[in-house]
Write a protein that holds these residues in place. Sequence first.
Motif, PDB file in Angstrom:
ATOM      1  N   CYS A 139     -15.513   0.448  -4.581  1.00 53.91           N
ATOM      2  CA  CYS A 139     -14.126   0.912  -4.610  1.00 53.91           C
ATOM      3  C   CYS A 139     -14.022   2.378  -5.033  1.00 53.91           C
ATOM      4  O   CYS A 139     -14.787   2.850  -5.883  1.00 53.91           O
ATOM      5  N   LYS A 178       0.817   3.437  -3.670  1.00 56.94           N
ATOM      6  CA  LYS A 178      -0.148   4.544  -3.682  1.00 56.94           C
ATOM      7  C   LYS A 178       0.238   5.704  -4.605  1.00 56.94           C
ATOM      8  O   LYS A 178      -0.587   6.137  -5.422  1.00 56.94           O
ATOM      9  N   LEU A 229      -4.315  -2.594  -5.548  1.00 65.46           N
ATOM     10  CA  LEU A 229      -4.495  -2.782  -4.111  1.00 65.46           C
ATOM     11  C   LEU A 229      -5.714  -3.625  -3.735  1.00 65.46           C
ATOM     12  O   LEU A 229      -5.619  -4.510  -2.883  1.00 65.46           O
ATOM     13  N   HIS A 245     -10.824   5.695  -5.596  1.00 67.64           N
ATOM     14  CA  HIS A 245      -9.401   5.988  -5.731  1.00 67.64           C
ATOM     15  C   HIS A 245      -8.817   6.229  -4.343  1.00 67.64           C
ATOM     16  O   HIS A 245      -9.507   6.716  -3.438  1.00 67.64           O
ATOM     17  N   TRP A 246      -7.553   5.903  -4.151  1.00 66.90           N
ATOM     18  CA  TRP A 246      -6.954   5.962  -2.809  1.00 66.90           C
ATOM     19  C   TRP A 246      -6.935   7.366  -2.206  1.00 66.90           C
ATOM     20  O   TRP A 246      -6.837   7.505  -0.991  1.00 66.90           O
ATOM     21  N   GLN A 247      -7.064   8.390  -3.042  1.00 67.74           N
ATOM     22  CA  GLN A 247      -7.096   9.757  -2.512  1.00 67.74           C
ATOM     23  C   GLN A 247      -8.499  10.208  -2.101  1.00 67.74           C
ATOM     24  O   GLN A 247      -8.653  11.264  -1.490  1.00 67.74           O
ATOM     25  N   VAL A 275       0.838  -1.208   0.000  1.00 66.81           N
ATOM     26  CA  VAL A 275       0.000   0.000   0.000  1.00 66.81           C
ATOM     27  C   VAL A 275       0.871   1.255   0.000  1.00 66.81           C
ATOM     28  O   VAL A 275       0.679   2.171  -0.797  1.00 66.81           O
ATOM     29  N   THR A 316      -6.170   1.677  -8.788  1.00 64.94           N
ATOM     30  CA  THR A 316      -6.290   1.354  -7.356  1.00 64.94           C
ATOM     31  C   THR A 316      -6.895  -0.036  -7.176  1.00 64.94           C
ATOM     32  O   THR A 316      -6.458  -0.816  -6.335  1.00 64.94           O
ATOM     33  N   THR A 329     -14.031   0.870   0.212  1.00 62.64           N
ATOM     34  CA  THR A 329     -12.582   0.969   0.325  1.00 62.64           C
ATOM     35  C   THR A 329     -11.971   1.862  -0.745  1.00 62.64           C
ATOM     36  O   THR A 329     -12.509   1.996  -1.848  1.00 62.64           O
ATOM     37  N   ASN A 330     -10.828   2.449  -0.381  1.00 65.19           N
ATOM     38  CA  ASN A 330     -10.015   3.181  -1.362  1.00 65.19           C
ATOM     39  C   ASN A 330      -8.667   2.483  -1.535  1.00 65.19           C
ATOM     40  O   ASN A 330      -7.701   3.076  -2.017  1.00 65.19           O
ATOM     41  N   GLY A 331      -8.603   1.234  -1.101  1.00 69.77           N
ATOM     42  CA  GLY A 331      -7.377   0.450  -1.248  1.00 69.77           C
ATOM     43  C   GLY A 331      -6.464   0.515  -0.048  1.00 69.77           C
ATOM     44  O   GLY A 331      -5.715  -0.426   0.220  1.00 69.77           O
ATOM     45  N   ALA A 332      -6.518   1.627   0.675  1.00 67.86           N
ATOM     46  CA  ALA A 332      -5.692   1.786   1.874  1.00 67.86           C
ATOM     47  C   ALA A 332      -6.534   1.668   3.136  1.00 67.86           C
ATOM     48  O   ALA A 332      -6.108   1.114   4.145  1.00 67.86           O
TER      49      ALA A 332
END
Length: 348
Positions: free
Chosen positions: A81, A18, A31, A83-85, A14, A27, A110-113
């Motif tokens: 899902c 990222k 992730l 995007h991680w941001q 992660v 993402t 989730t955003n992957g993180a």
Amino acid sequence: MDFSSNLKAFTERVLTLKPKLLTEEATKNGLIMPFIQLLGYDVFNPMEVIPEFIADIGTKKGEKVDYAILQENNPIMIIECKHWQENLSVHNSQLHRYFHVTKARFGLLTNGAEYRFYTDLEESNKMDSEPFLVIDFENIKDFEINELKKFQKSNFDIDKIIDSASELKYSSAIKEILEKELNEPSEEFVRFFGKQIYSGKITAKVLEQLTNIVKKATNQSIKEIVNERLHAALKKEEETTIETEEKVEENKVLTTEEEIEGYHIVRSIVRTKIEAERVVFRDTQSYFGILVDDNNRKPICRLHLNGNKKYIGIFDENKKEERIQLNNLDEIYNFSDKLIDTVLRHLN
């Protein structure tokens, strides 16, 4: 690797990936799909994981949730899902809409993180507004690892997870309330203590004074508890280290035939005053000790036989050792009276 080790590797993934994941699709691939695989599901098997799972809402057709995990052809968890941001707090309404039109008991946003797990504790088939479990892979806790294990394909049991979800939800709420009260005690919180420690009328001025006292006292109490636990943990670690060092030292010790012969001579001298089985030797790297009842506080003598010169260590009334050189082991008999006196002191 075991599950905990896999999670640690995923955490590093992660943090590493990222900055390179510029889109939501990236993402997912970088992730979220690896996370699903981490739980033991085959992301390329449509009997286990379906991407773009259809979740039509009323007359609105073509609605799709990013992934659905299946068990016996039925969805058990749907995954939305981002995007991680992305800030997940503004997106739970979308998952909420999909939840009540599927048979899934769990929703994951989730955003992957960060991973937020939802279910329907408050009203059947209606997703709760708050998640019962939130896992941030940049700050994952031990208890969260144990909770996450329950979602593994090999461990998955809906009833057990629901029971756990209920406890997690309310314990999280309690911790949040406590944290808030400890930082800024409410009037109700202060009055709770005030009624028990103050006999007079709680006026506005008294309430203000009590508020400061309650805030200081509760925070100090928590610090003391933490310090006590830290001290206990450090003490336990120190004891473990000492035990390990002692074992290492024991492994380095080599008892020689000459030391055993010296032990038998000493035992034959003192057995007229004490049972032979109570005379025990304990070998160390520094010396070969002969004791009463295997007790370090009851030394009979010490033999120093591993150097170029050989010595016997005789103890006086204050347990102070005097080393005397030996030319051969038979000279131990010259100290029979002193060895017997030492044994008698221990017996008395």
